[in-house]
Design a protein around this motif. Structure first.
Motif, PDB file in Angstrom:
ATOM      1  N   MET A 193       0.798  -1.226   0.000  1.00  0.00           N
ATOM      2  CA  MET A 193       0.000   0.000   0.000  1.00  0.00           C
ATOM      3  C   MET A 193       0.831   1.276   0.000  1.00  0.00           C
ATOM      4  O   MET A 193       0.280   2.372  -0.046  1.00  0.00           O
ATOM      5  CB  MET A 193      -0.954  -0.004   1.202  1.00  0.00           C
ATOM      6  N   VAL A 194       2.158   1.139   0.077  1.00  0.00           N
ATOM      7  CA  VAL A 194       3.022   2.312   0.044  1.00  0.00           C
ATOM      8  C   VAL A 194       4.189   2.035  -0.892  1.00  0.00           C
ATOM      9  O   VAL A 194       4.725   0.933  -0.917  1.00  0.00           O
ATOM     10  CB  VAL A 194       3.524   2.683   1.464  1.00  0.00           C
ATOM     11  N   THR A 195       4.554   3.048  -1.672  1.00  0.00           N
ATOM     12  CA  THR A 195       5.720   2.960  -2.551  1.00  0.00           C
ATOM     13  C   THR A 195       6.717   4.048  -2.180  1.00  0.00           C
ATOM     14  O   THR A 195       6.352   5.057  -1.555  1.00  0.00           O
ATOM     15  CB  THR A 195       5.326   3.134  -4.027  1.00  0.00           C
ATOM     16  N   ALA A 196       7.959   3.859  -2.577  1.00  0.00           N
ATOM     17  CA  ALA A 196       8.989   4.861  -2.294  1.00  0.00           C
ATOM     18  C   ALA A 196       8.628   6.194  -2.945  1.00  0.00           C
ATOM     19  O   ALA A 196       8.806   7.263  -2.342  1.00  0.00           O
ATOM     20  CB  ALA A 196      10.341   4.360  -2.796  1.00  0.00           C
ATOM     21  N   GLU A 197       8.099   6.141  -4.172  1.00  0.00           N
ATOM     22  CA  GLU A 197       7.737   7.371  -4.892  1.00  0.00           C
ATOM     23  C   GLU A 197       6.654   8.151  -4.153  1.00  0.00           C
ATOM     24  O   GLU A 197       6.772   9.371  -3.961  1.00  0.00           O
ATOM     25  CB  GLU A 197       7.253   7.021  -6.301  1.00  0.00           C
ATOM     26  N   LYS A 198       5.605   7.463  -3.713  1.00  0.00           N
ATOM     27  CA  LYS A 198       4.517   8.146  -3.002  1.00  0.00           C
ATOM     28  C   LYS A 198       4.981   8.658  -1.633  1.00  0.00           C
ATOM     29  O   LYS A 198       4.520   9.711  -1.171  1.00  0.00           O
ATOM     30  CB  LYS A 198       3.328   7.194  -2.839  1.00  0.00           C
ATOM     31  N   LEU A 199       5.883   7.926  -0.994  1.00  0.00           N
ATOM     32  CA  LEU A 199       6.400   8.400   0.286  1.00  0.00           C
ATOM     33  C   LEU A 199       7.231   9.664   0.087  1.00  0.00           C
ATOM     34  O   LEU A 199       7.148  10.606   0.891  1.00  0.00           O
ATOM     35  CB  LEU A 199       7.240   7.306   0.962  1.00  0.00           C
ATOM     36  N   ARG A 200       8.016   9.714  -0.982  1.00  0.00           N
ATOM     37  CA  ARG A 200       8.787  10.934  -1.271  1.00  0.00           C
ATOM     38  C   ARG A 200       7.859  12.128  -1.453  1.00  0.00           C
ATOM     39  O   ARG A 200       8.153  13.241  -1.000  1.00  0.00           O
ATOM     40  CB  ARG A 200       9.659  10.733  -2.517  1.00  0.00           C
ATOM     41  N   GLU A 201       6.715  11.918  -2.095  1.00  0.00           N
ATOM     42  CA  GLU A 201       5.738  12.994  -2.278  1.00  0.00           C
ATOM     43  C   GLU A 201       5.199  13.469  -0.929  1.00  0.00           C
ATOM     44  O   GLU A 201       5.029  14.684  -0.702  1.00  0.00           O
ATOM     45  CB  GLU A 201       4.584  12.513  -3.170  1.00  0.00           C
ATOM     46  N   MET A 202       4.940  12.543  -0.006  1.00  0.00           N
ATOM     47  CA  MET A 202       4.450  12.911   1.318  1.00  0.00           C
ATOM     48  C   MET A 202       5.524  13.690   2.081  1.00  0.00           C
ATOM     49  O   MET A 202       5.220  14.683   2.777  1.00  0.00           O
ATOM     50  CB  MET A 202       4.038  11.664   2.105  1.00  0.00           C
ATOM     51  N   LYS A 203       6.775  13.271   1.946  1.00  0.00           N
ATOM     52  CA  LYS A 203       7.878  13.978   2.608  1.00  0.00           C
ATOM     53  C   LYS A 203       8.012  15.412   2.087  1.00  0.00           C
ATOM     54  O   LYS A 203       8.338  16.328   2.849  1.00  0.00           O
ATOM     55  CB  LYS A 203       9.188  13.209   2.393  1.00  0.00           C
ATOM     56  N   GLU A 204       7.735  15.606   0.803  1.00  0.00           N
ATOM     57  CA  GLU A 204       7.792  16.953   0.233  1.00  0.00           C
ATOM     58  C   GLU A 204       6.672  17.831   0.778  1.00  0.00           C
ATOM     59  O   GLU A 204       6.848  19.041   0.975  1.00  0.00           O
ATOM     60  CB  GLU A 204       7.706  16.873  -1.296  1.00  0.00           C
ATOM     61  N   ARG A 205       5.501  17.209   1.039  1.00  0.00           N
ATOM     62  CA  ARG A 205       4.376  17.971   1.602  1.00  0.00           C
ATOM     63  C   ARG A 205       4.603  18.298   3.076  1.00  0.00           C
ATOM     64  O   ARG A 205       4.047  19.261   3.607  1.00  0.00           O
ATOM     65  CB  ARG A 205       3.068  17.181   1.453  1.00  0.00           C
TER      66      ARG A 205
ATOM     67  N   PRO B 118       3.362   2.336   7.168  1.00  0.00           N
ATOM     68  CA  PRO B 118       2.173   2.637   6.381  1.00  0.00           C
ATOM     69  C   PRO B 118       0.857   2.350   7.117  1.00  0.00           C
ATOM     70  O   PRO B 118      -0.204   2.576   6.558  1.00  0.00           O
ATOM     71  CB  PRO B 118       2.333   1.648   5.212  1.00  0.00           C
ATOM     72  N   ASP B 119       0.916   1.856   8.362  1.00  0.00           N
ATOM     73  CA  ASP B 119      -0.305   1.360   9.008  1.00  0.00           C
ATOM     74  C   ASP B 119      -1.011   2.450   9.813  1.00  0.00           C
ATOM     75  O   ASP B 119      -0.513   2.898  10.847  1.00  0.00           O
ATOM     76  CB  ASP B 119       0.045   0.182   9.922  1.00  0.00           C
ATOM     77  N   ARG B 120      -2.190   2.860   9.353  1.00  0.00           N
ATOM     78  CA  ARG B 120      -2.936   3.924  10.029  1.00  0.00           C
ATOM     79  C   ARG B 120      -3.383   3.484  11.425  1.00  0.00           C
ATOM     80  O   ARG B 120      -3.480   4.312  12.337  1.00  0.00           O
ATOM     81  CB  ARG B 120      -4.149   4.315   9.193  1.00  0.00           C
ATOM     82  N   ASN B 121      -3.674   2.192  11.599  1.00  0.00           N
ATOM     83  CA  ASN B 121      -4.133   1.728  12.915  1.00  0.00           C
ATOM     84  C   ASN B 121      -2.995   1.727  13.930  1.00  0.00           C
ATOM     85  O   ASN B 121      -3.163   2.204  15.059  1.00  0.00           O
ATOM     86  CB  ASN B 121      -4.748   0.335  12.794  1.00  0.00           C
TER      87      ASN B 121
ATOM     88  N   ARG C  85       9.855  16.539   8.871  1.00  0.00           N
ATOM     89  CA  ARG C  85       9.316  15.578   9.829  1.00  0.00           C
ATOM     90  C   ARG C  85      10.002  14.225   9.624  1.00  0.00           C
ATOM     91  O   ARG C  85      10.031  13.715   8.510  1.00  0.00           O
ATOM     92  CB  ARG C  85       7.809  15.368   9.660  1.00  0.00           C
ATOM     93  N   PRO C  86      10.542  13.626  10.660  1.00  0.00           N
ATOM     94  CA  PRO C  86      11.158  12.309  10.488  1.00  0.00           C
ATOM     95  C   PRO C  86      10.119  11.260  10.119  1.00  0.00           C
ATOM     96  O   PRO C  86       8.986  11.288  10.602  1.00  0.00           O
ATOM     97  CB  PRO C  86      11.787  12.019  11.853  1.00  0.00           C
ATOM     98  N   VAL C  87      10.523  10.332   9.255  1.00  0.00           N
ATOM     99  CA  VAL C  87       9.642   9.259   8.800  1.00  0.00           C
ATOM    100  C   VAL C  87       9.920   7.998   9.612  1.00  0.00           C
ATOM    101  O   VAL C  87      11.045   7.475   9.604  1.00  0.00           O
ATOM    102  CB  VAL C  87       9.841   8.974   7.302  1.00  0.00           C
ATOM    103  N   VAL C  88       8.898   7.531  10.317  1.00  0.00           N
ATOM    104  CA  VAL C  88       8.978   6.290  11.082  1.00  0.00           C
ATOM    105  C   VAL C  88       8.200   5.231  10.315  1.00  0.00           C
ATOM    106  O   VAL C  88       6.977   5.332  10.168  1.00  0.00           O
ATOM    107  CB  VAL C  88       8.381   6.457  12.500  1.00  0.00           C
ATOM    108  N   THR C  89       8.907   4.251   9.809  1.00  0.00           N
ATOM    109  CA  THR C  89       8.277   3.254   8.941  1.00  0.00           C
ATOM    110  C   THR C  89       8.221   1.894   9.626  1.00  0.00           C
ATOM    111  O   THR C  89       9.235   1.376  10.092  1.00  0.00           O
ATOM    112  CB  THR C  89       9.034   3.144   7.609  1.00  0.00           C
TER     113      THR C  89
ATOM    114  N   CYS D 197       1.229  13.359  14.967  1.00  0.00           N
ATOM    115  CA  CYS D 197       1.478  12.246  14.046  1.00  0.00           C
ATOM    116  C   CYS D 197       0.714  12.432  12.736  1.00  0.00           C
ATOM    117  O   CYS D 197      -0.483  12.754  12.743  1.00  0.00           O
ATOM    118  CB  CYS D 197       1.058  10.929  14.689  1.00  0.00           C
ATOM    119  N   HIS D 198       1.406  12.208  11.642  1.00  0.00           N
ATOM    120  CA  HIS D 198       0.807  12.233  10.316  1.00  0.00           C
ATOM    121  C   HIS D 198       0.778  10.792   9.791  1.00  0.00           C
ATOM    122  O   HIS D 198       1.816  10.135   9.726  1.00  0.00           O
ATOM    123  CB  HIS D 198       1.625  13.125   9.379  1.00  0.00           C
ATOM    124  N   PHE D 199      -0.421  10.323   9.435  1.00  0.00           N
ATOM    125  CA  PHE D 199      -0.590   8.912   9.103  1.00  0.00           C
ATOM    126  C   PHE D 199      -0.632   8.653   7.602  1.00  0.00           C
ATOM    127  O   PHE D 199      -1.212   9.431   6.834  1.00  0.00           O
ATOM    128  CB  PHE D 199      -1.901   8.368   9.704  1.00  0.00           C
ATOM    129  N   TRP D 200      -0.053   7.536   7.207  1.00  0.00           N
ATOM    130  CA  TRP D 200      -0.284   6.957   5.884  1.00  0.00           C
ATOM    131  C   TRP D 200      -1.526   6.088   6.002  1.00  0.00           C
ATOM    132  O   TRP D 200      -1.724   5.409   7.003  1.00  0.00           O
ATOM    133  CB  TRP D 200       0.918   6.107   5.479  1.00  0.00           C
TER     134      TRP D 200
END
Length: 305
Positions: free
Chosen positions: A92-104, A149-152, A108-112, A165-168
């Motif tokens: 449900m998550v790709t590197a490309e889409k995550l890069r887009e979220m990081k740009e927005r 990527p887990d919203r729950n 903010r550090p990304v905890v995956t 927290c910002h959720f995927w």
């Protein structure tokens, strides 16, 4: 054709000959867990992959777990008995889409969550598992974090930290679809049972839980509890370990939907074949591996609760 006992004996013989460590996730088939050297959750397997002196790792789990083993044990041969065993949440998550979220959300550090591909980990600052997610987030020197990527799991973390927290919007299909009415029915039918839930379940399910924990946390909780009956809010494969360690206790599944198909792909025949052929072997691109290893190493450096 070998019977099950012969298969197990031949697997163990070949594993010794190949200097192979067999690791199995708690959601694997019972017979796979039975022949494994190590059974554990994602965190336990990551730690073992980083520390083992064996030359070969047979990872009985899904693809992202084998990738993590290959990243943390770069000098090891990592085998995945069924290469098509994937994780719907990881997809449900790709590197490309995550890069887009990081740009927005810059800065903010990304905890995956480790339930993700190596490419996504490579775009992350630090990884976590359900066993250490809150500790990982609280270890960061930042007021806001991106949780992928887990919203729950993300909402569970948010309830246990002061950080924004910002959720995927990803999720585990079987944990996410556990109906409240099934849990209520199980609790009404077994009023003397405790309900134990995995943080991949929806918030409304977690509110009903007597205890929330990862698979390893659930196993540890049951072992030390004087209670004799439990409703289990995670994948059915965990019952093998629970019953083995607690023969005097009773375990109830709220329904038959807590079943991960891809975790059940591998059979004893598949494990034997992969040891015979030394394939399928899982490798990770060198640059992706280097970046992803930074995120995994940072996770492993966080003190465990």
């Amino acid at each position: 054709m070998m019977n099950q006992q012969q298969l197990k004996e031949e697997i163990r013989r070949l594993a010794e000959e190949r200097d192979a460590l067999i690791m199995a996730h708690f959601y694997q088939r019972d017979e796979i867990q039975e022949i494994a050297d190590i059974t554990g959750d994602s965190l336990a397997m990551a730690i073992e992959a980083a520390q083992t002196e064996r030359k070969v790792i047979v990872l009985c789990g899904v693809h992202f777990m084998a990738e993590s083993a290959a990243i943390l044990g770069p000098d090891k041969t990592v085998l995945l008995p069924r290469s098509e065993a994937g994780c719907p949440m990881a997809d449900m998550v790709t590197a490309e889409k995550l890069r887009e979220m990081k740009e927005r959300l810059p800065g903010r550090p990304v905890v995956t969550y480790v339930n993700s591909s190596a490419a996504v980990k490579a775009e992350s600052d630090i990884c976590c598992t359900s066993a250490n997610a809150v500790a990982v987030v609280n270890s960061l020197d930042a007021d806001e974090v991106i949780l992928v990527p887990d919203r729950n799991l993300g909402r569970y973390i948010a309830a246990n930290t002061d950080k924004k927290c910002h959720f995927w919007e990803g999720y585990c299909p079987f944990h996410d679809q556990l109906p409240e009415e099934d849990v209520l029915a199980a609790k009404e039918q077994h009023p003397d049972a405790l309900f134990l839930a995995h943080p991949e379940c929806r918030p409304q399910i977690l509110k009903m839980a007597d205890h929330i924990a990862s698979t390893s946390g659930i196993i540890a909780y049951v072992k030390q509890s004087p209670v004799k009956k439990f409703i289990i809010g995670t994948e059915v494969g965990v019952l093998f370990k629970l019953r083995k360690e607690n023969p005097d206790k009773e375990f109830i599944m709220p329904n038959s939907l807590l079943f991960c198909q891809t975790m059940k792909y591998a059979t004893l025949e598949d494990v034997l074949k992969c040891l015979q052929t030394m394939s399928p072997q899982i490798t990770v691109d060198a640059e992706v591996s280097r970046k992803a290893k930074l995120a995994l190493d940072r996770m492993l450096a966080v003190p465990r609760d």
